[in-house]
Each structure stands twice: as C-alpha cells, then as structure tokens.
Write a protein that holds these residues in place. Structure first.
Motif, PDB file in Angstrom:
ATOM      1  N   GLN A   1      36.451  24.340 -13.394  1.00 26.07           N
ATOM      2  CA  GLN A   1      37.287  25.458 -13.213  1.00 26.07           C
ATOM      3  C   GLN A   1      38.143  25.475 -14.461  1.00 26.07           C
ATOM      4  N   TYR A   2      38.159  24.663 -15.166  1.00 22.78           N
ATOM      5  CA  TYR A   2      39.070  24.304 -16.480  1.00 22.78           C
ATOM      6  C   TYR A   2      38.418  24.819 -17.629  1.00 22.78           C
TER       7      TYR A   2
ATOM      8  N   ALA B   1      40.788  31.801 -11.609  1.00 23.90           N
ATOM      9  CA  ALA B   1      40.998  31.058 -10.214  1.00 23.90           C
ATOM     10  C   ALA B   1      41.149  29.588 -10.557  1.00 23.90           C
ATOM     11  N   LYS B   2      42.133  28.855 -10.363  1.00 26.79           N
ATOM     12  CA  LYS B   2      42.393  27.465 -10.471  1.00 26.79           C
ATOM     13  C   LYS B   2      43.078  26.747  -9.263  1.00 26.79           C
TER      14      LYS B   2
ATOM     15  N   THR C   1      42.678  12.855 -12.650  1.00 26.14           N
ATOM     16  CA  THR C   1      43.807  13.683 -12.993  1.00 26.14           C
ATOM     17  C   THR C   1      44.052  13.425 -14.459  1.00 26.14           C
ATOM     18  N   GLU C   2      44.501  12.054 -14.597  1.00 26.13           N
ATOM     19  CA  GLU C   2      44.973  11.736 -15.954  1.00 26.13           C
ATOM     20  C   GLU C   2      43.894  11.822 -16.895  1.00 26.13           C
TER      21      GLU C   2
ATOM     22  N   ARG D   1      47.414  -2.266 -13.631  1.00 25.20           N
ATOM     23  CA  ARG D   1      47.863  -1.678 -12.402  1.00 25.20           C
ATOM     24  C   ARG D   1      47.408  -2.376 -10.933  1.00 25.20           C
TER      25      ARG D   1
ATOM     26  N   ARG E   1      36.869  17.515  -5.369  1.00 28.59           N
ATOM     27  CA  ARG E   1      38.095  17.339  -5.333  1.00 28.59           C
ATOM     28  C   ARG E   1      38.986  17.729  -6.707  1.00 28.59           C
TER      29      ARG E   1
ATOM     30  N   ARG F   1      39.072  27.462 -23.219  1.00 30.83           N
ATOM     31  CA  ARG F   1      38.511  27.960 -21.820  1.00 30.83           C
ATOM     32  C   ARG F   1      36.979  27.089 -21.789  1.00 30.83           C
TER      33      ARG F   1
ATOM     34  N   PRO G   1      41.639   4.780 -15.632  1.00 26.84           N
ATOM     35  CA  PRO G   1      42.567   5.797 -15.258  1.00 26.84           C
ATOM     36  C   PRO G   1      42.066   6.978 -14.219  1.00 26.84           C
ATOM     37  N   ARG G   2      43.065   7.519 -13.476  1.00 24.31           N
ATOM     38  CA  ARG G   2      42.651   8.402 -12.657  1.00 24.31           C
ATOM     39  C   ARG G   2      42.069   9.723 -12.971  1.00 24.31           C
TER      40      ARG G   2
END
Lengths: 193, 150
Positions: free
Chosen positions: B45-46, A13-14, B129-130, A73, B40, B14, B126-127
């Motif tokens: 999970q990764y 699950a991801k 997510t990045e 930025r 968030r 994994r 950096p974000r």
C-alpha cells in the motif's frame, strides 16, 4: 465530486501506521533512579557490547548506556537491576505481579585431565586472598574456607558460592582448564498453601 | 526543476522496488521482512514491491552478519543494481555482528565495509513497522532529484 473522492481513496488509501503498544519491550530507557554501578546489567547482557555503565561528568554519578545495533531488547538488564534504573515495556509491572525475580551464581569447572595442579588460579583469586592471606605458592593452604585450592595434586573447588565471577582464574590458567560459568535462575515467590 | 523531474520524483516515492539479501542471518530478520508483506502491515500500500532481483531493485535490504562466502558476492549484487540505489541494513547483524560477533566466528561484520549503507535499522529482529519506516524515510531522500544531484 463523489467520483473525485472515489479516485482519491482508490489510489491513495492507506491504513493508519501501526503504533507500537506501550507494553512492547523496546530498547531500555533510564527511569532517573540512581545507578549504584554494580555492573549486574553488564554481566547479564547476552549481546557483546550492548550495555555499558559509564561515569558521567557529574562527580560520583554513573549511568548505563545502551548501544543500538548491539542491543537485542531481551530486557534482562531491566529485570536484574536491583535499583530499577532501567525500564522497558511492562517488565517491572509483570515482575511485581507474578513475583518473579532473577538470581545468579557462578559455577567453576576444573578439567581434571588438563589441570596440572600448579595452583596459579587459587593464588590469583582475589576472594581467596581475602579469606586466607597465607595461600601462596602452589596453592596448598590448609584452609577449607577458600573457593578453591590444590588438594591431592589437583585444583579442587570448595566454596563455589563465594565466587564473584571476576574470571581471574580463567585468565591466569596456563592450560585453560578452569572455566567460570554464570548460572542464571529465574525464580518465583511462591506462597505457602 | 523540470516537469519530467517532478514526475520522476512523484513516481519514485510511490514505487520502491526492494530486493533482500540474506548474508548469513539466523532467519529472524527474514521473517520480519516477510511479515511486512502480510495484510497486517501491507507493504504494497506504500508502493513498496519485493522482487528479489537486484537488476530491477532500488532498495537492497542487507540481512545477517556477513559470512566469509559473502564478502565478495555482496559487492557483486550491489554492482548489479541500477542507479539510483540505496542499501538498508536490517537488524543488528549487519551493523555489529551482535551475538555472532565472537572470536573465531565465521562472520565479518559490518556490511558497511563492503557496500555503502544508507540506513541501519537496529533490533534483533527489528519490528516490521520499523523496517517499513526506514525504507519509506530513506529511499525518497536518496531518489529525490537524482538526475540533478548526480
């Protein structure tokens, strides 16, 4: 069958990867409008080496280039550009909505302790030269229209607003007593009540 | 490819263990790395785990423009990590020094000159997510078939 599904979801699950919303300020990108190489983006940039305005292979065409790894930025180059060459996030939309804009001028400080009144800065200044070509040697012209000149043995600033921020005076001063600072003002158009 | 190797490849994808080292940053990038752990973004999970111990880490996140005190110590931490290993530079500072890279400042960027950096994530900071994307894309590439390519 249900147990296989359950095992799959349990182990693999991801959540869907988060997508960066379009209103986030990313690295500035070109909008395709014509760059007039006024270099205001380079002057306002707080990070060293982050933006460069370079001549392209096409004759007479210039464009800003953002260097990743240097750019922070902040979006100031996007905001200051008078031709809207750059875009990032919703900077332009917000500016139009709120009527905000930026303005800068240059502030010249002369340290009276270290200034020895040699007048090298006033003579070197290219704007001074245009206003008063007679201004030479010791910088003791009588014109009051110049940015600065030697007055009563010390370099005195007369018209700060004429400064273009080239910093020639700062480079030429042997005592490092002249300092040119850029003063940036974020302004908002206010409607009269 | 042997069965053992394919198992190793699958497991290493994994199970990525991360150690981060702050070589004199302003704490902005540290907070973004910390945000990766939050629900968030949910790093785990990764299959990425933060240990902060170089001896059990696969990925070293280098944060901050390297200060003079870190010049030799960054290499020491890198040498402690077991093979296969990979270093990722987070933020502008280890890449260029960014706003701290001024004359007479106490930074000695880039981090590249001390340890081999496999990936660089630009941004100030950096974000999250990045950062996650960078780790997920670079680590399996380096770890895949490590024993064969060695």
């Amino acid at each position: 069958m249900a147990s296989v599904e359950w095992i799959k979801t349990f182990f693999f699950a991801k959540t869907a990867p988060l997508i960066t919303p379009s209103h986030f300020r990313g690295f500035p990108h070109l909008t395709g409008k014509e760059c007039t190489h006024c270099f205001q983006c380079m002057m306002i940039c707080p990070a060293p080496g982050a933006i460069e305005v370079i001549r392209t292979e096409k004759p007479g065409e210039w464009k800003p280039v953002i260097h990743l790894g240097h750019c922070i930025r902040c979006g100031l180059c996007v905001e200051i550009c008078p031709e809207l060459v750059l875009d990032s996030g919703r900077v332009h939309t917000k500016n139009a909505q709120d009527g905000t804009y930026m303005q800068f001028q240059f502030h010249i400080t002369v340290n009276p302790v270290t200034c020895m009144g040699c007048g090298i800065c006033s003579v070197a200044c290219p704007v001074n030269k245009e206003i008063d070509p007679q201004l030479a040697a010791k910088g003791t012209s009588t014109s009051d229209e110049v940015i600065m000149r030697v007055y009563k043995g010390i370099n005195t600033v007369f018209h700060e607003e004429k400064c273009t921020g080239c910093k020639t005076c700062e480079e030429q001063c042997p005592n490092r007593s002249v300092m040119v600072a850029r003063v940036l003002e974020p302004l908002q158009i206010t409607e009269e009540p | 490819m042997t069965l053992l190797q394919s198992v190793k490849n699958a497991v290493r994808q994994r199970s990525i263990h991360v150690c981060y080292v702050d070589t004199g940053s302003c704490n902005g990038c540290d907070i973004e790395v910390l945000a990766c752990l939050s629900p968030r973004y949910d790093l785990e999970q990764y299959g990425i785990y933060v240990h902060n111990n170089p001896r059990e880490a696969d990925v070293l996140l280098v944060i901050g423009g390297v200060t003079p005190q870190w010049e030799d110590k960054l290499k020491m931490i890198w040498d402690k990590m077991p093979e296969p290993k990979v270093a990722v530079a987070i933020g502008n500072c280890p890449i260029s020094g960014c706003v701290y890279n001024r004359p007479d400042s106490l930074t000695r960027p880039p981090a590249k000159s001390y340890i081999p950096i496999a990936a660089e994530v630009p941004g100030c900071p950096p974000r999250p997510t990045e950062i996650i994307q960078a780790i997920l894309s670079v680590a399996p590439l380096i770890f895949k078939d490590w024993e064969i390519r060695k």
